[in-house]
Design a protein around this motif. Sequence first.
Motif, PDB file in Angstrom:
ATOM      1  N   GLY A 168       0.800  -1.214   0.000  1.00  0.00           N
ATOM      2  CA  GLY A 168       0.000   0.000   0.000  1.00  0.00           C
ATOM      3  C   GLY A 168       0.832   1.263   0.000  1.00  0.00           C
ATOM      4  N   ILE A 169       2.154   1.147  -0.041  1.00  0.00           N
ATOM      5  CA  ILE A 169       3.038   2.308  -0.021  1.00  0.00           C
ATOM      6  C   ILE A 169       3.758   2.406  -1.361  1.00  0.00           C
ATOM      7  CG2 ILE A 169       5.063   3.333   1.072  1.00  0.00           C
ATOM      8  CD1 ILE A 169       4.212   2.144   3.677  1.00  0.00           C
ATOM      9  N   LYS A 170       3.700   3.576  -1.942  1.00  0.00           N
ATOM     10  CA  LYS A 170       4.329   3.800  -3.241  1.00  0.00           C
ATOM     11  C   LYS A 170       5.746   4.332  -3.093  1.00  0.00           C
ATOM     12  CE  LYS A 170       3.556   6.280  -7.604  1.00  0.00           C
ATOM     13  NZ  LYS A 170       2.651   7.209  -8.322  1.00  0.00           N
ATOM     14  N   PHE A 171       5.931   5.237  -2.114  1.00  0.00           N
ATOM     15  CA  PHE A 171       7.229   5.848  -1.910  1.00  0.00           C
ATOM     16  C   PHE A 171       7.747   5.560  -0.501  1.00  0.00           C
ATOM     17  CE2 PHE A 171       4.972   8.708  -4.879  1.00  0.00           C
ATOM     18  CZ  PHE A 171       5.800   8.549  -5.986  1.00  0.00           C
ATOM     19  N   LEU A 172       9.049   5.464  -0.371  1.00  0.00           N
ATOM     20  CA  LEU A 172       9.706   5.341   0.918  1.00  0.00           C
ATOM     21  C   LEU A 172      10.391   6.647   1.267  1.00  0.00           C
ATOM     22  CD1 LEU A 172      11.389   1.823   0.631  1.00  0.00           C
ATOM     23  CD2 LEU A 172       9.295   2.406   1.884  1.00  0.00           C
TER      24      LEU A 172
END
Length: 535
Positions: A176-180
Amino acid sequence: MNRNKRKMALIVPMMMFCAACSEVDPAPDDPVSGSPEKTTCPTDGARHLAKEGSSAEISSLNLDVVIRDFQQNHSDFENFSEETVEHLDDIYSYESTTGAAMKAFGFGEDWYAASVYHSSCGNMYSFEKNGTGIQIGVDGLPMQKNPALPEYLQQVSAGPVLEYGECFQVVNVQSGIKFLRGYINALGNVNGDKCSDEKNNWAKPVVYTPGMVNPYLLFKNTSNDGTIDMYDVAVQKLNERCDNKNFDQWFVDDPTVNKRVNMVLELPKSTDESNDFVYNFNSNNGGFFPLDSVNPVNHEWVSAKSCIEFIQPTGSCEVFEPQSLSIFCPPYDYQYARTQEDLSGQNTYKLCADWLNAGGPRAVNSNGTGHSAALQAAIANGKLGLQHLRNYGFTMMGYMSFQYKASNQLPEPEELKFVSSGDLWVFVDGVLVIDLGGTHMPAPGSVKIQTLAQNNHGCHIGEPLAQHSNCEGASDVTGWADGSLHHLHFFVANRQTEISDFSMSLPSSFAVDPGEIAGSGESGKKGDDDENCVN
């Protein structure tokens, strides 16, 4: 054994169960009309003393903390200090699209008059403009000497400056996370997440505000026989910097401005070769929100974290409802507002606009509803709103004792490692060892136990605990005595929205001896062997 210690001996197993199940509580049908602010949480109690060789028998370390919940309209919280360097007048005069004037919601005359305090925070803009604060280098060391620390801890980095930002990479869609987020250019020894390459969407230098607190703790509760209650301590303001005008309220019980919650943090043992005990919450795994229960699957806010009533000092505990959103939503015409996305790639423009229309980041009683502007905006935006609804405004004080063993310093010295996006001060035996004051990008700080031992840290004339049992057998020539017991205190203040990161890594020798519950106090003066004291 006193009453609180007996309670902790019974409650720790149950507490670990409740901490886990609270994260998946079903969401209330109506977060506004319900009672999300009610919670019950574990209290300070047993201190777990380190035992050589016991770390192999346990998988986690329990650490007692005291959290004090604040509202976002407190004078020292949510001041947008970084933005005031360039946008002070813009914030003061801003009105939302529906006419909500920020002057009426915490950014009025008093806030404007305190601009000198806002601008005294170390950050990218204040450092560039006025040289305010100290930059941290890529090796995790400050790039200037910090006189608030002992001379043997005043190492200086040659640079370049450490940068933190949003990595340019797409993560597994299932998360569910696109960027870190992480450090763009940190060396390998620096604690904290790092971007896998040098590409990034944005990055800022890590700058902190030194010298906000006195380098010595004040131990207030000392009995006639010299016994000290290690929880009755005070961290004192040294300089008025970075919106700390009412610092004397941050870490004390003051029902006019805060609500106390006692908890136990669980530090699992890491899977790497260090076997350290690690507590790590950051932007990439949901953030540091110890007062919130969040659904681990859809990341939606569920309720205030449920805890255990009867071990609270008053028999119950209350917290304020969540009053913030985990998005960057400054109260002025932010140029990137319409295109800004969260880490999942979701556009947050409407969520931010609704927040500002309801009064903005410091509105704790939106339109007379009795609820915060953040809660109103969250409900209006459904799933996206609940994914960002959080309780940001709080402070935390933690304590534990540990045993120094010379044999544990080989082949590599033991190390205390922290990262915090908010104010952080770490003390050992009452003397400051990590100073990361101010609201800033996640900043790393560490100290080697061996360095403290060799320099007889905390045992010099005039230092707070120099005449107590932690210094028995110590000298400036030989350092700490092997097997001596020492005291770790840390203080955190979470005063600004969007990023909320906090991690700590404690050596594997800081282990609980299974079945043994020890006291939290200092067992008197040198040579005393009485039971430790705790309230």
